[in-house]
Write an enzyme that holds these catalytic residues in place. Structure first.
Site, PDB file in Angstrom:
ATOM      1  N   HIS A  87       0.845  -1.189   0.000  1.00 47.43           N
ATOM      2  CA  HIS A  87       0.000   0.000   0.000  1.00 47.43           C
ATOM      3  C   HIS A  87       0.883   1.242   0.000  1.00 47.43           C
ATOM      4  O   HIS A  87       2.110   1.157   0.131  1.00 47.43           O
ATOM      5  CB  HIS A  87      -0.951   0.001   1.203  1.00 47.43           C
ATOM      6  CG  HIS A  87      -2.121  -0.926   1.032  1.00 47.43           C
ATOM      7  ND1 HIS A  87      -3.087  -0.730   0.075  1.00 47.43           N
ATOM      8  CD2 HIS A  87      -2.478  -2.058   1.703  1.00 47.43           C
ATOM      9  CE1 HIS A  87      -3.989  -1.692   0.157  1.00 47.43           C
ATOM     10  NE2 HIS A  87      -3.644  -2.510   1.135  1.00 47.43           N
ATOM     11  N   ASP A 106      -0.126   6.692  -3.648  1.00 44.49           N
ATOM     12  CA  ASP A 106      -1.211   6.196  -4.495  1.00 44.49           C
ATOM     13  C   ASP A 106      -1.551   7.150  -5.630  1.00 44.49           C
ATOM     14  O   ASP A 106      -1.661   6.738  -6.787  1.00 44.49           O
ATOM     15  CB  ASP A 106      -2.477   5.990  -3.652  1.00 44.49           C
ATOM     16  CG  ASP A 106      -2.445   4.696  -2.862  1.00 44.49           C
ATOM     17  OD1 ASP A 106      -1.545   3.874  -3.077  1.00 44.49           O
ATOM     18  OD2 ASP A 106      -3.333   4.505  -2.006  1.00 44.49           O
TER      19      ASP A 106
END
Length: 385
Positions: free
Chosen positions: A135, A165
Site C-alpha cells: 500500500h 497512491d
C-alpha cells in the site's frame, strides 16, 4: 466551465478495468478532460476494505460501469471488442492477473496494435516485490521518501495516501497513457505503460535529492528549511486553537511577516543561521498564539508575507479564492473538486456520476458498436448486468 461535457481529450477512448484507488483516479482524470471511458466491473460489486455508497465513490465520476462476467468467454470477447475500438486500457491488478483472464497485452494487441496498455501497480511489473501486496505507506518507505517525512526527534510520519497512491500513481499513469497514445498516433504502434508507484514517488523526490546532493538539505528529518525544521516554514497554533501556516522563505517576504506580527526586524533572530532557529520559533509561536486565526487572516490579507490559514475541507470550499476560481463544482448534487488543469480553448465540462449497468450501459455500448440485440443476448446469458 461549461455544463456541456467537453475538453481536450474528446477524441480519446479508454477501457478501464475495475480497480481501487489509483487506477480509477487516473481514469477519472482522463474522463474529466473529455476522454470517453468505459469501466468494466465484476458482476458482484467488490469490497476494497473501505466500504462506502457508490455515489460517494467520487473517483468513479464521469464514466458508466459495465458489469461483465470475465469467467465467460462471451464476457472476455466483449472486452476485446471494446479494446479494438479504444485508444487505451487501464488496469491496476497485480502482474499476471490480466493474463490469467485472457486479457493481457498479447490478445489485446492482436485486436488493436495501436493500443496504449496501461498497467498501474505499486512495485511495477518486475523485480523481487512485483508479485507481493503493498500500500501507499510501503511504497513511500521503500523509496526513501518516508524517512524524510516528520518532525525532528520523532518517528517518520505516515501521510494520508495522497503521495504514493495518487501523486506517484494516478498522475504518473495518466501522463504515461497520454504519452503512449500520442506515440501510437504518430507511429501506429501501441505499447505497455508500466506505471509503478515506487517510480512515481521517486520522480517526485528528484528536486529534493538535488538539494541533498548540494548540501542544502543537509540535516536529519525535520531539521531543514522545507520540512518544519526552519521556524519560518511551519504551522503555528493561534489563540482559538486554529492553525496558521507561514512560509516566507525569501527575506523580503519575511519582512512583511514580521511587520504584520508587530515584531521588530532589527531585533528578530537571523534565521539565516540555524543556531537562531529555536529562539525565532519561540518568538513566532508566542506572538501568533496571542490572537485568533481570524485576526491574522485580516492582518495578512493581500500581503506577500506567505501566510495562510490552515483550513478544513468545508472552509476550503467556502474560501473566497476557491469560490472565485470555481475550484469546486456540484457533481450530481455533491460538491467536489473541479476538473483540472484548465484550458482556454477546450474547457472541460462539469462531470457527472454515472450509473452501473442497465439502460445507460446499453446506450454506451451502442456507441462503441455493440448492438442492442447482442446486449440483450449477453444479459440473458448472465454475461453482463
Amino acid at each position: 466551465m461549461s455544463a456541456k461535457r467537453g475538453g481536450p481529450l474528446a477524441s480519446i477512448r479508454i477501457v478501464e478495468m475495475e480497480g481501487i484507488g489509483p487506477a480509477p483516479l487516473a481514469a477519472m482524470m482522463l474522463a474529466d478532460l473529455g476522454a470517453e471511458v468505459i469501466r468494466i466491473e465484476r458482476l458482484a460489486p467488490g469490497d476494497a476494505g473501505i466500504a462506502r455508497p457508490r455515489d460517494f465513490d467520487f473517483g468513479l465520476r464521469g464514466r458508466v460501469a459495465i458489469p461483465v462476467d470475465l469467467k465467460q468467454a462471451e464476457g472476455r470477447g466483449l472486452v476485446l471488442d471494446l479494446v479494438a475500438k479504444a485508444d487505451g486500457l487501464i488496469e491496476g491488478f497485480r502482474p499476471g492477473v490480466m493474463e490469467r483472464l485472457g486479457l493481457g497485452p498479447e490478445p489485446c494487441f492482436a485486436r488493436n496494435p495501436k493500443l496504449a496498455y496501461g498497467r498501474l501497480t505499486g512495485w511495477g511489473q518486475d523485480g523481487p516485490l512485483a508479485e507481493t501486496a503493498g500500500h501507499d505507506l510501503n511504497y513511500l518507505a521503500l523509496t526513501g521518501v518516508l524517512d524524510r517525512l516528520g518532525r525532528a526527534g520523532q518517528a517518520p510520519t505516515p501521510p494520508i495516501n495522497l503521495l504514493g497512491d495518487y501523486a506517484g500513481g494516478s498522475f504518473l499513469m495518466a501522463f504515461g497513457m497520454l504519452a503512449a497514445i500520442i506515440s501510437a498516433r504518430e507511429t501506429g504502434k501501441g505499447q505497455v505503460v508500466d506505471a509503478a508507484m515506487v517510480d512515481g514517488v521517486s520522480l517526485l523526490a528528484v528536486p529534493l535529492l538535488g538539494l541533498i546532493g548540494a548540501g542544502i538539505h543537509n540535516g536529519g528529518r525535520g531539521e531543514n528549511l522545507l520540512d518544519t525544521g526552519a521556524p519560518h516554514y511551519d504551522v503555528y497554533q493561534c489563540a482559538d486553537g486554529k492553525w496558521l501556516s507561514i512560509a516566507p522563505i525569501e527575506g523580503k517576504f519575511r519582512m512583511q511577516l514580521l511587520e504584520g506580527l508587530g515584531l521588530a526586524a532589527d531585533t528578530f533572530p537571523d534565521v539565516g543561521s540555524k543556531e537562531n532557529w529555536p529562539e525565532a520559533r519561540r518568538i513566532l509561536a508566542a506572538q501568533i498564539a496571542s490572537k485568533p486565526r481570524a485576526h491574522w487572516e485580516m492582518v495578512f490579507a493581500g500581503t506577500d508575507a506567505c501566510v495562510t490559514p490552515v483550513l478544513d475541507f468545508d472552509e476550503a470550499q467556502a474560501h473566497e479564492h476557491n469560490r472565485a476560481r470555481r475550484a469546486h463544482v456540484e457533481v450530481s448534487g455533491k460538491l467536489q473538486p473541479a476538473p483540472a488543469p484548465r484550458f482556454s480553448g477546450t474547457p472541460a465540462g462539469i462531470p457527472e456520476m454515472k450509473g452501473r449497468g442497465g439502460d445507460e450501459a446499453a446506450q454506451v455500448l451502442a456507441g462503441w458498436g455493440v448492438s442492442g440485440d447482442r446486449v440483450e443476448s449477453l444479459k440473458a446469458a448472465g454475461v453482463i448486468d
